[in-house]
Motif scaffolding. Structure first.
Motif, PDB file in Angstrom:
ATOM      1  N   SER A  32       0.811  -1.217   0.000  1.00 26.35           N
ATOM      2  CA  SER A  32       0.000   0.000   0.000  1.00 26.35           C
ATOM      3  C   SER A  32       0.846   1.268   0.000  1.00 26.35           C
ATOM      4  N   ALA A  33       2.046   1.213   0.585  1.00 25.42           N
ATOM      5  CA  ALA A  33       2.971   2.347   0.599  1.00 25.42           C
ATOM      6  C   ALA A  33       4.388   1.796   0.726  1.00 25.42           C
ATOM      7  N   ASN A  61       3.853   4.992 -11.055  1.00 31.94           N
ATOM      8  CA  ASN A  61       3.208   5.783 -10.009  1.00 31.94           C
ATOM      9  C   ASN A  61       1.791   6.160 -10.410  1.00 31.94           C
ATOM     10  N   THR A  62       1.005   6.445  -9.397  1.00 29.08           N
ATOM     11  CA  THR A  62      -0.374   6.895  -9.610  1.00 29.08           C
ATOM     12  C   THR A  62      -0.487   8.360  -9.201  1.00 29.08           C
ATOM     13  N   ASN A  63      -1.667   8.915  -9.340  1.00 25.36           N
ATOM     14  CA  ASN A  63      -1.922  10.297  -8.922  1.00 25.36           C
ATOM     15  C   ASN A  63      -1.823  10.477  -7.410  1.00 25.36           C
ATOM     16  N   ASP A  64      -1.733   9.375  -6.667  1.00 24.39           N
ATOM     17  CA  ASP A  64      -1.562   9.466  -5.218  1.00 24.39           C
ATOM     18  C   ASP A  64      -0.156   9.923  -4.835  1.00 24.39           C
ATOM     19  N   TYR A  65       0.779   9.912  -5.800  1.00 20.51           N
ATOM     20  CA  TYR A  65       2.126  10.402  -5.514  1.00 20.51           C
ATOM     21  C   TYR A  65       2.043  11.915  -5.425  1.00 20.51           C
ATOM     22  N   ARG A  66       2.445  12.505  -4.296  1.00 23.80           N
ATOM     23  CA  ARG A  66       2.176  13.926  -4.066  1.00 23.80           C
ATOM     24  C   ARG A  66       3.395  14.833  -4.140  1.00 23.80           C
ATOM     25  N   ASP A 106      -4.253   7.491 -14.949  1.00 25.65           N
ATOM     26  CA  ASP A 106      -3.578   8.011 -13.763  1.00 25.65           C
ATOM     27  C   ASP A 106      -2.363   7.170 -13.391  1.00 25.65           C
ATOM     28  N   GLU A 147       3.406   7.018  -0.462  1.00 21.62           N
ATOM     29  CA  GLU A 147       2.245   6.550  -1.238  1.00 21.62           C
ATOM     30  C   GLU A 147       2.380   6.973  -2.699  1.00 21.62           C
ATOM     31  N   GLY A 148       1.779   6.196  -3.573  1.00 20.44           N
ATOM     32  CA  GLY A 148       1.700   6.546  -4.984  1.00 20.44           C
ATOM     33  C   GLY A 148       2.671   5.818  -5.883  1.00 20.44           C
ATOM     34  N   ILE A 150       3.682   2.342  -7.089  1.00 23.22           N
ATOM     35  CA  ILE A 150       3.065   1.014  -6.963  1.00 23.22           C
ATOM     36  C   ILE A 150       3.978  -0.117  -7.446  1.00 23.22           C
TER      37      ILE A 150
END
Length: 163
Positions: A32-33, A61-66, A106, A147-148, A150
């Motif tokens: 998950s992270a 990576n997804t859009n959850d990567y900030r 994403d 996070e983000g 994967i």
């Protein structure tokens, strides 16, 4: 409809030839992270000790990567026990905030340079261990769970002019 053996053979040759430079290409999924203390390990046995190879770190990576960048710590363990460590920074977004990499959804895939023209001078198995080393601005301690990201991959390929 009958399968034409010539068409099937042609498709197989086309698929194999598309990635003829690849010597090693493997991904590992991140749960998950990505925990800062959990390295992602790859084991590689290079085909020779004389030819140069290009090394890449692949990321999905997804859009959850900030973040707009990514810091990694990479350890390369040689067969003789020597360890080389590198701290790397990669840009993950364009100035306007769009994620870099390929992909239309994403999910973005990034092929990041690690080493160019690396010669594996020792016979045997090499281990590459990749850690995330992100920090918040102004913070001393690293981001515990990133996070983000994967999937993390490692790729070894022959230089283009070596085919």
């Amino acid at each position: 409809m009958r399968n034409n053996p010539l068409v099937i053979l042609s498709l197989m040759v086309l698929l194999v030839s598309c990635d003829s430079n690849s010597v090693f290409d493997e991904y590992q999924s991140v749960e998950s992270a990505w925990d800062k203390d959990k390295g992602i390990e790859f084991r590689i046995t290079p085909p020779d000790t004389v030819n140069p190879y290009n090394l890449f770190i692949n990321l999905r990576n997804t859009n959850d990567y900030r973040y707009n960048n990514l810091f990694l710590l990479v350890e390369m363990h040689h067969p003789n026990g020597k360890v080389k460590k590198d701290t790397l920074e990669y840009r993950m977004t364009a100035p306007d905030g769009r994620f870099l990499g390929s992909g239309f959804s994403d999910l973005k895939e990034n092929k990041l340079w690690y080493k160019k023209s690396e010669v594996f001078r020792e016979v045997g198995e090499y281990r590459v261990i990749i850690f995330q080393a992100m920090r918040e601005v102004g913070e001393v301690n690293g981001v515990e769970s990133l996070e983000g990201i994967i999937d993390v991959g490692f790729r070894v390929e022959r230089p283009e002019n070596e085919n």
